[in-house]
Design a protein around this motif. Structure first.
Motif, PDB file in Angstrom:
ATOM      1  N   ILE A 106       0.833  -1.212   0.000  1.00 16.58           N
ATOM      2  CA  ILE A 106       0.000   0.000   0.000  1.00 16.58           C
ATOM      3  C   ILE A 106       0.867   1.261   0.000  1.00 16.58           C
ATOM      4  O   ILE A 106       0.619   2.222  -0.742  1.00 16.58           O
ATOM      5  CB  ILE A 106      -0.946  -0.007   1.214  1.00 16.58           C
ATOM      6  N   VAL A 107       1.910   1.285   0.842  1.00 14.63           N
ATOM      7  CA  VAL A 107       2.822   2.439   0.901  1.00 14.63           C
ATOM      8  C   VAL A 107       3.489   2.659  -0.446  1.00 14.63           C
ATOM      9  O   VAL A 107       3.629   3.803  -0.921  1.00 14.63           O
ATOM     10  CB  VAL A 107       3.876   2.232   2.003  1.00 14.63           C
ATOM     11  N   LEU A 108       3.909   1.567  -1.080  1.00 18.40           N
ATOM     12  CA  LEU A 108       4.619   1.670  -2.353  1.00 18.40           C
ATOM     13  C   LEU A 108       3.689   2.086  -3.494  1.00 18.40           C
ATOM     14  O   LEU A 108       4.025   2.959  -4.294  1.00 18.40           O
ATOM     15  CB  LEU A 108       5.269   0.326  -2.682  1.00 18.40           C
ATOM     16  N   ILE A 112       2.313   6.811   0.115  1.00 21.90           N
ATOM     17  CA  ILE A 112       1.847   7.531   1.302  1.00 21.90           C
ATOM     18  C   ILE A 112       2.820   7.315   2.445  1.00 21.90           C
ATOM     19  O   ILE A 112       3.715   6.475   2.372  1.00 21.90           O
ATOM     20  CB  ILE A 112       0.446   7.042   1.728  1.00 21.90           C
ATOM     21  N   GLN A 113       2.667   8.091   3.515  1.00 25.15           N
ATOM     22  CA  GLN A 113       3.476   7.901   4.709  1.00 25.15           C
ATOM     23  C   GLN A 113       3.000   6.645   5.453  1.00 25.15           C
ATOM     24  O   GLN A 113       1.789   6.414   5.579  1.00 25.15           O
ATOM     25  CB  GLN A 113       3.363   9.113   5.639  1.00 25.15           C
ATOM     26  N   LEU A 126      -8.143  -0.882   3.518  1.00 25.32           N
ATOM     27  CA  LEU A 126      -7.589  -1.698   2.439  1.00 25.32           C
ATOM     28  C   LEU A 126      -6.529  -2.657   2.969  1.00 25.32           C
ATOM     29  O   LEU A 126      -6.470  -3.825   2.568  1.00 25.32           O
ATOM     30  CB  LEU A 126      -6.990  -0.788   1.361  1.00 25.32           C
ATOM     31  N   GLY A 127      -5.695  -2.160   3.890  1.00 24.87           N
ATOM     32  CA  GLY A 127      -4.655  -2.997   4.489  1.00 24.87           C
ATOM     33  C   GLY A 127      -5.249  -4.152   5.279  1.00 24.87           C
ATOM     34  O   GLY A 127      -4.752  -5.290   5.229  1.00 24.87           O
ATOM     35  N   ILE A 128      -6.334  -3.857   6.016  1.00 25.64           N
ATOM     36  CA  ILE A 128      -7.000  -4.908   6.802  1.00 25.64           C
ATOM     37  C   ILE A 128      -7.581  -5.978   5.881  1.00 25.64           C
ATOM     38  O   ILE A 128      -7.414  -7.181   6.112  1.00 25.64           O
ATOM     39  CB  ILE A 128      -8.105  -4.297   7.687  1.00 25.64           C
ATOM     40  N   LEU A 192      12.502   1.376   3.598  1.00 26.37           N
ATOM     41  CA  LEU A 192      11.272   0.857   4.193  1.00 26.37           C
ATOM     42  C   LEU A 192      10.918  -0.510   3.623  1.00 26.37           C
ATOM     43  O   LEU A 192      10.618  -1.462   4.354  1.00 26.37           O
ATOM     44  CB  LEU A 192      10.136   1.841   3.947  1.00 26.37           C
ATOM     45  N   ILE A 193      10.974  -0.604   2.290  1.00 28.20           N
ATOM     46  CA  ILE A 193      10.656  -1.869   1.633  1.00 28.20           C
ATOM     47  C   ILE A 193      11.679  -2.945   2.020  1.00 28.20           C
ATOM     48  O   ILE A 193      11.337  -4.095   2.294  1.00 28.20           O
ATOM     49  CB  ILE A 193      10.617  -1.688   0.101  1.00 28.20           C
TER      50      ILE A 193
END
Length: 453
Positions: A106-108, A112-113, A126-128, A192-193
């Protein structure tokens, strides 16, 4: 949607998914649904309150939730707490991996932060959906193929638990960083990744290492069983050889006795024939005397060794005073006794016949220990050190085929967590063995035997 409602929804999914994971692992089919719904509902409320008090991604809150959840799962599934603890750790690891993977994607994709995923927004929803949905599919279709219980039946279970906790810690710290990290460049995204991928790779390494470790343990157990079977087969073959040798020897002696007796009868020397018959009768009676021990295997064994000692003009004294039932296998006791007596008789045969040749063996109980004591005379020219126990010491020329006696004894003593002590006193050799017994002992028949060759 209120943040509290979102937390309740998330806790419901987490609680139900972990419970479903455990149900699939333990293959539980008859679950009390009403009871399960009531306890799981209370567990969700408890988890929500902990999250509200301590906040999300708080270590103390996580520990409290984890312990209480494990207690509830243990009760509902009627399984021991340590077992549920182990599989709850695994379930948590898998769940964290799916959450970490979903968060990184999702971040990628949306650039987003990371901290936004912990807030009430579309990204968190969405992550859930992605993480919980992926974990559900994993449980439903893949968990049986991995056959996790196979890897838990090992003596290395404590190591696996420790590795599991450490793995949870690493992934948990990674998720916690999402709260504070600010991504402002491509390099930060890469870091982060990389951090997320590193946690996943670490989990896979843990799994692969554990699998190899368990496989190695299983192979060691197989070889241990094969080694034990080899020792027992070797004992049986050796005992059969002794029996056959005794039968052949007695048949040969019988032929000689009959020939001599026939000659005396032909010569009409009846007085000498009577004296000869009396002598033969005494000898045969002595050889065929059975040493009753109330244990057929031990009785047969010591009777064979007694005849062997008699043939070599060796005095043998046996004192056997043990319960009818013991927790140790009597075949194992026989292997110990057989090897001790074989070594003792062999040592005595190296002494000149004009000197004393004597073997003593005692079996008795001292409280909950089986005590085996043996000593025999020996030549002072041969010196046996403690290190010779495992180095196949033998006085025979054919060293490739002999010298397993003390090693076999030590092997069985170690199997029962016993203690073995050997002493070479020059003209005498001693063996002292102490083996702990488990279970109830039924003391019935006492047998003490003395045999003189």
């Amino acid at each position: 949607m209120d943040l509290t409602i979102m937390n309740i929804f998330t806790n419901i999914l987490d609680t139900v998914l972990v419970f479903y994971f455990l149900v699939r692992i333990f293959q539980k089919k008859n679950i009390n649904r009403k009871n399960s719904v009531m306890f799981l509902s209370n567990l969700v409320i408890f988890n929500t309150l902990i999250n509200h008090v301590f906040g999300l991604a708080n270590s103390l809150g996580f520990i409290a939730i984890f312990i209480v959840s494990t207690i509830v799962y243990s009760y509902l599934l009627d399984e021991k707490f340590p077992k549920i603890l182990i599989y709850s750790i695994l379930a948590t690891i898998f769940m964290f991996i799916f959450e970490l993977t979903a968060a990184n994607i999702i971040v990628l994709v949306f650039q987003i932060q990371p901290s936004l995923i912990l807030e009430l927004n579309i990204y968190r929803i969405l992550g859930i959906i992605c993480s919980k949905g992926g974990f559900y599919l994993f449980i439903k279709y893949l968990i049986r193929k991995i056959n996790i219980p196979l890897y838990m039946k090992t003596s290395s279970i404590k190591t696996i638990i420790l590795i599991g906790f450490f793995n949870i810690l690493v992934i948990y710290m990674t998720l916690t960083l999402y709260k504070y990290i600010m991504v402002e460049s491509v390099t930060a995204y890469i870091y982060l990744i990389g951090m997320g991928i590193g946690a996943i790779i670490f989990s896979w390494i843990i799994y692969s290492t554990s699998k190899k470790m368990i496989y190695q343990y299983q192979q060691e157990m197989i070889w241990k069983v094969k080694e034990e079977e080899f020792h027992k087969k070797d004992f049986y073959i050796k005992s059969m050889s002794d029996i056959l040798y005794t039968i052949r020897s007695q048949r040969h002696d019988l032929n000689n006795y009959l020939s001599t007796l026939y000659g005396l009868m032909c010569l009409g020397d009846f007085d000498d024939a009577k004296a000869y018959i009396t002598k033969i009768n005494d000898r045969v009676s002595n050889m065929n005397k059975i040493i009753e021990t109330n244990h057929p295997v031990i009785t047969a064994l010591v009777s064979i060794k007694k005849n062997k000692a008699f043939e070599e003009n060796i005095d043998m004294e046996l004192e056997i005073d043990i319960p009818e039932e013991l927790s140790i296998d009597f075949v194992d006791i026989s292997i110990i006794i057989g090897n001790i007596l074989d070594n003792a008789i062999e040592a005595c045969t190296l002494i000149d016949k004009k000197f004393e040749r004597k073997v003593y063996l005692s079996l008795n109980m001292e409280e909950t220990y089986l005590i085996i004591q043996a000593n025999n005379t020996k030549s002072q020219k041969i010196k046996l050190e403690t290190k010779d126990i495992t180095s196949r010491f033998t006085t025979k020329a054919d060293k490739e085929s002999h010298g397993f006696g003390l090693g076999n004894i030590e092997f069985i003593v170690n199997q029962y967590n016993g203690i073995m002590k050997i002493e070479d006193l020059g003209s005498e050799f001693r063996v002292n063995i102490r083996i702990p017994m488990e279970g109830d002992l039924r003391y019935e028949v006492q047998s003490t035997a003395y045999v003189k060759g």
